[in-house]
Design a protein around this motif. Sequence first.
Motif, PDB file in Angstrom:
ATOM      1  N   THR A 183       1.594   7.104  -6.785  1.00 29.31           N
ATOM      2  CA  THR A 183       0.572   8.136  -7.029  1.00 29.31           C
ATOM      3  C   THR A 183       1.133   9.523  -6.735  1.00 29.31           C
ATOM      4  O   THR A 183       0.898  10.475  -7.489  1.00 29.31           O
ATOM      5  CB  THR A 183      -0.661   7.876  -6.153  1.00 29.31           C
ATOM      6  N   ARG A 184       1.897   9.631  -5.659  1.00 33.84           N
ATOM      7  CA  ARG A 184       2.418  10.937  -5.252  1.00 33.84           C
ATOM      8  C   ARG A 184       3.474  11.452  -6.226  1.00 33.84           C
ATOM      9  O   ARG A 184       3.606  12.650  -6.445  1.00 33.84           O
ATOM     10  CB  ARG A 184       2.991  10.844  -3.840  1.00 33.84           C
ATOM     11  N   LYS A 195       0.952   4.189  -2.890  1.00 32.48           N
ATOM     12  CA  LYS A 195       0.795   5.605  -2.557  1.00 32.48           C
ATOM     13  C   LYS A 195       1.982   6.415  -3.060  1.00 32.48           C
ATOM     14  O   LYS A 195       1.828   7.553  -3.524  1.00 32.48           O
ATOM     15  CB  LYS A 195       0.650   5.752  -1.038  1.00 32.48           C
ATOM     16  N   GLN A 228       0.825  -1.211   0.000  1.00 33.42           N
ATOM     17  CA  GLN A 228       0.000   0.000   0.000  1.00 33.42           C
ATOM     18  C   GLN A 228       0.858   1.260   0.000  1.00 33.42           C
ATOM     19  O   GLN A 228       0.532   2.252  -0.669  1.00 33.42           O
ATOM     20  CB  GLN A 228      -0.931  -0.012   1.223  1.00 33.42           C
TER      21      GLN A 228
END
Length: 343
Positions: free
Chosen positions: A185-186, A182, A178
Amino acid sequence: MRTYTKEIQAIIDNVEKVIIGKENVITQSLAALLAGGHVLLEDVPGVGKTMLVRAFSRSIGLTFKRVQFTPDLLPSDLTGVSMYNQKTSQFEYRPGPLMGNIVLADEINRTSPKTQSALLEGMAEANVTVDGEIHTLPNPFFVMATQNPIEHEGTYPLPEAQLDRFLIKVKMGYPDFQQEMKLLTRFERDEPIETLESVITRDELLRMKEDVKAVHVSQPVKKYIVHLVQATRTHASLYLGASPRSSIALMKVAQAWAYMEGRSFVLPDDVKELLTPVLSHRLILTADARYHGQTAERILEQVKKKSPCRSSKTWSPYDKMANRLALRRLADYSHSSVDLCPD
């Protein structure tokens, strides 16, 4: 003593915009900074060691210098040199990258011992010597050095005496599924590090460092620190245990940790939390222990389990009652007769 709990959390939150899922590494590194020490980051390439240092410098508004250590790096490449000025007919000092607030010593084990010693002089003395003249380093001065534990070809491992100069050693580790999702995506459209802004000033940081020194360490907690450190000197799996400098380091980091938690006193739990990062790089295992797969981290866990000290999380109701007055008076153990670390 004023606490800067909000400001400290702001630093952590700001760094976490770039470094995801590593709050413990961030808080331990920040504790080392507040305690006036330096950090050794040991992990494989690509896990965010350099990014962590850059995020710290941007969050606190300090000058950042990076040195890529190589076998041909000279001490003067770090400390600076004296250059002859023909106009004034005098030698002038041209500062090197050590003249920064936060210095990233990347792959410190790839340069020669002579150059490593130049860096460690600055870490220990807060100054450098060039052509017989002493130049004071800026305040604060914070070194975060990295080394790769996998590739050892062409490296110069730091001797134990130099490793002992680092206040703590931390490992980044890989993110879980996870966290890595993340992360993607960032970083999909931009570089978060470029948008980080300072959340505190240099003067505020210096005040924090002074306040950390005022955090109280009770006699029982000091006794607990000494008990843990001395236990490493008699452990059957250790050829060399922790030095008295380790005791001081553990106490100072525990003071910073307690301060970051908003307390004016140190708990035994603070000491337990920080034992491994403070001591793991200061121990030398016996050949037999290494052969059987022992590590410094496992041995320190054994030392903690054998400790006679009770965690503050397991106080009995009587203990809590006895300490109620102390807790109201900033929970200073000097006001209490309860010994959490009996002989």
